[in-house]
Design a protein around this motif. Structure first.
Motif, PDB file in Angstrom:
ATOM      1  N   LEU A 297      -5.419  13.246  10.297  1.00  0.00           N
ATOM      2  CA  LEU A 297      -4.177  13.921   9.912  1.00  0.00           C
ATOM      3  C   LEU A 297      -4.433  15.417   9.914  1.00  0.00           C
ATOM      4  CD1 LEU A 297      -2.813  12.196   6.676  1.00  0.00           C
ATOM      5  CD2 LEU A 297      -1.915  12.029   8.986  1.00  0.00           C
TER       6      LEU A 297
ATOM      7  N   ASN B 134       5.425  10.536   1.209  1.00  0.00           N
ATOM      8  CA  ASN B 134       4.492  11.647   1.464  1.00  0.00           C
ATOM      9  C   ASN B 134       4.566  12.773   0.425  1.00  0.00           C
ATOM     10  OD1 ASN B 134       3.668  10.317   3.869  1.00  0.00           O
ATOM     11  ND2 ASN B 134       5.324  11.293   5.013  1.00  0.00           N
TER      12      ASN B 134
ATOM     13  N   ALA C  70      -0.554  11.594   1.336  1.00  0.00           N
ATOM     14  CA  ALA C  70      -0.468  10.723   2.511  1.00  0.00           C
ATOM     15  C   ALA C  70      -1.301   9.486   2.259  1.00  0.00           C
ATOM     16  CB  ALA C  70      -0.970  11.454   3.756  1.00  0.00           C
ATOM     17  N   ARG C  71      -0.826   8.354   2.760  1.00  0.00           N
ATOM     18  CA  ARG C  71      -1.682   7.193   2.917  1.00  0.00           C
ATOM     19  C   ARG C  71      -2.209   7.277   4.338  1.00  0.00           C
ATOM     20  NH1 ARG C  71      -1.839   3.074  -0.871  1.00  0.00           N
ATOM     21  NH2 ARG C  71      -3.734   2.708   0.297  1.00  0.00           N
ATOM     22  N   SER C  72      -3.516   7.210   4.489  1.00  0.00           N
ATOM     23  CA  SER C  72      -4.109   7.281   5.808  1.00  0.00           C
ATOM     24  C   SER C  72      -5.480   6.626   5.719  1.00  0.00           C
ATOM     25  CB  SER C  72      -4.222   8.737   6.265  1.00  0.00           C
ATOM     26  OG  SER C  72      -4.685   8.809   7.603  1.00  0.00           O
ATOM     27  N   GLU C  73      -6.307   6.886   6.721  1.00  0.00           N
ATOM     28  CA  GLU C  73      -7.652   6.347   6.625  1.00  0.00           C
ATOM     29  C   GLU C  73      -8.650   7.488   6.529  1.00  0.00           C
ATOM     30  OE1 GLU C  73      -8.421   4.126  10.328  1.00  0.00           O
ATOM     31  OE2 GLU C  73      -9.695   5.828  10.797  1.00  0.00           O
TER      32      GLU C  73
ATOM     33  N   GLY D 209       3.019   4.170  -0.601  1.00  0.00           N
ATOM     34  CA  GLY D 209       3.281   3.222   0.471  1.00  0.00           C
ATOM     35  C   GLY D 209       4.758   2.903   0.513  1.00  0.00           C
ATOM     36  N   ARG D 210       5.107   2.007   1.450  1.00  0.00           N
ATOM     37  CA  ARG D 210       6.515   1.655   1.605  1.00  0.00           C
ATOM     38  C   ARG D 210       7.040   1.033   0.305  1.00  0.00           C
ATOM     39  NH1 ARG D 210       9.046  -3.407   4.427  1.00  0.00           N
ATOM     40  NH2 ARG D 210      11.215  -2.765   4.419  1.00  0.00           N
TER      41      ARG D 210
ATOM     42  N   MET E 147     -11.665   3.752   5.864  1.00  0.00           N
ATOM     43  CA  MET E 147     -11.239   3.188   4.583  1.00  0.00           C
ATOM     44  C   MET E 147      -9.775   3.573   4.327  1.00  0.00           C
ATOM     45  SD  MET E 147     -14.526   4.178   2.233  1.00  0.00           S
ATOM     46  CE  MET E 147     -14.859   5.716   3.095  1.00  0.00           C
ATOM     47  N   MET E 148      -9.001   2.626   3.792  1.00  0.00           N
ATOM     48  CA  MET E 148      -7.623   2.952   3.397  1.00  0.00           C
ATOM     49  C   MET E 148      -7.687   3.942   2.248  1.00  0.00           C
ATOM     50  SD  MET E 148      -6.229  -0.900   3.090  1.00  0.00           S
ATOM     51  CE  MET E 148      -4.613  -1.028   3.816  1.00  0.00           C
TER      52      MET E 148
ATOM     53  N   TRP F 144       3.377   9.027  -4.236  1.00  0.00           N
ATOM     54  CA  TRP F 144       3.897   8.043  -3.278  1.00  0.00           C
ATOM     55  C   TRP F 144       2.715   7.280  -2.706  1.00  0.00           C
ATOM     56  CZ3 TRP F 144       3.238   7.374   2.029  1.00  0.00           C
ATOM     57  CH2 TRP F 144       4.076   6.401   2.600  1.00  0.00           C
TER      58      TRP F 144
END
Ligand SMILES: [Zn+2]
Lengths: 181, 85
Positions: free
Chosen positions: A122, A60, A135-138, A74-75, A142-143, A72
């Protein structure tokens, strides 16, 4: 060789200005995902610092600055945006060239956070999501990768194939926020 | 519903994709009964369940979520990679 003309993902769609909010396309240069090999996380961070001047970002978060940023992504993954990756990094991480794979836009102006509130599940207000946070979110299913670059200043990335949908969704939300006055 | 991803933090349920019960895979030679149960037989508990969810539009991690089917509480969430150890 044929002379090919590069088209950006949002060519013909942007820029847009609605109310006090601007939507523009960003060109970040080379985009490369870095996935550290098992046990090489610290070594990769040092090599990234030596080669490009930024540490590997925590979840994040982003490191670096405009022109050479690590986001960042993703994992166990960060996106290096800007420079071509130093060859030494491949020893410590799996690298994948993503340069033409993403549509990158920038949403700026008072009300930008209200526009995103309509599309992203978020809390992106400044108290919870500060400059340098990502952040990765939608975004409208959409990703997406969403990064705060400053006050009322966000970078948004989605897959290139979704560029027109991204612009359409943002435009609708910008108009709805503007209509509320 | 909110799920606390160990990597991303607390997130809306819509970022996640539901997979199913979090099961322990039997050994290859565990026998027909164990494999039949693994593939076909599911409990339907009124209370705590352990299930696999994928943080699809978030970090991309598989997580094992503890969920209470009576109260809708989701008191636990850990990385599947760690739960498997
Ligand atoms: Zn996550």
């Amino acid at each position: 060789m044929a002379e090919l003309i590069a088209r950006t993902p949002c060519a013909g769609l942007l820029p847009l200005a609605v109310g006090g909010v601007d939507l523009t396309e960003e060109s970040l240069g080379a985009l490369t995902t870095l996935s550290p090999r098992r046990g090489q996380e610290a070594a990769l961070s040092e090599a990234l610092e030596a080669a490009h001047g930024m540490a590997f970002p925590a979840p994040n978060r982003t490191t670096g600055k405009a022109g050479a940023r690590a986001i960042w992504f993703g994992r166990g993954q960060a996106l290096l945006a800007g420079p071509e990756p130093d060859a030494d990094l491949a020893r410590l991480a799996a690298l994948s060239d993503q340069s033409d794979a993403w549509a990158v836009v920038r949403l700026r102006g008072a009300g930008a956070v209200d526009v995103l509130a309509r599309l992203v599940p978020l809390d992106l207000r400044a108290a919870a999501f500060r400059r340098g946070h990502t952040a990765r979110s939608e975004l409208a299913q959409m990703m997406a990768s969403i990064t705060r670059l400053g006050a009322d200043d966000f970078q948004i990335m989605v897959f290139r194939s979704m560029a027109a949908t991204l612009v359409g969704e943002l435009k609708t939300a910008m108009e709805a926020v503007a209509a509320r006055g | 519903m909110r799920i606390s991803c160990p990597i991303c933090g607390e997130r809306d349920r819509r970022e996640f994709h539901y997979r199913g019960a979090a099961l322990t895979r039997p050994a290859p030679d565990a026998g027909e009964a164990a494999w039949d149960a693994y593939l076909h037989l599911r409990d339907n508990p009124a209370g705590a369940t352990r299930e696999l969810w994928y943080h699809e539009t978030g970090c991309g991690a598989w997580v094992v979520v503890t969920r209470n089917t009576l109260t809708h509480e989701m008191p636990g969430c850990e990385l599947a990679a760690e739960a498997a150890r």
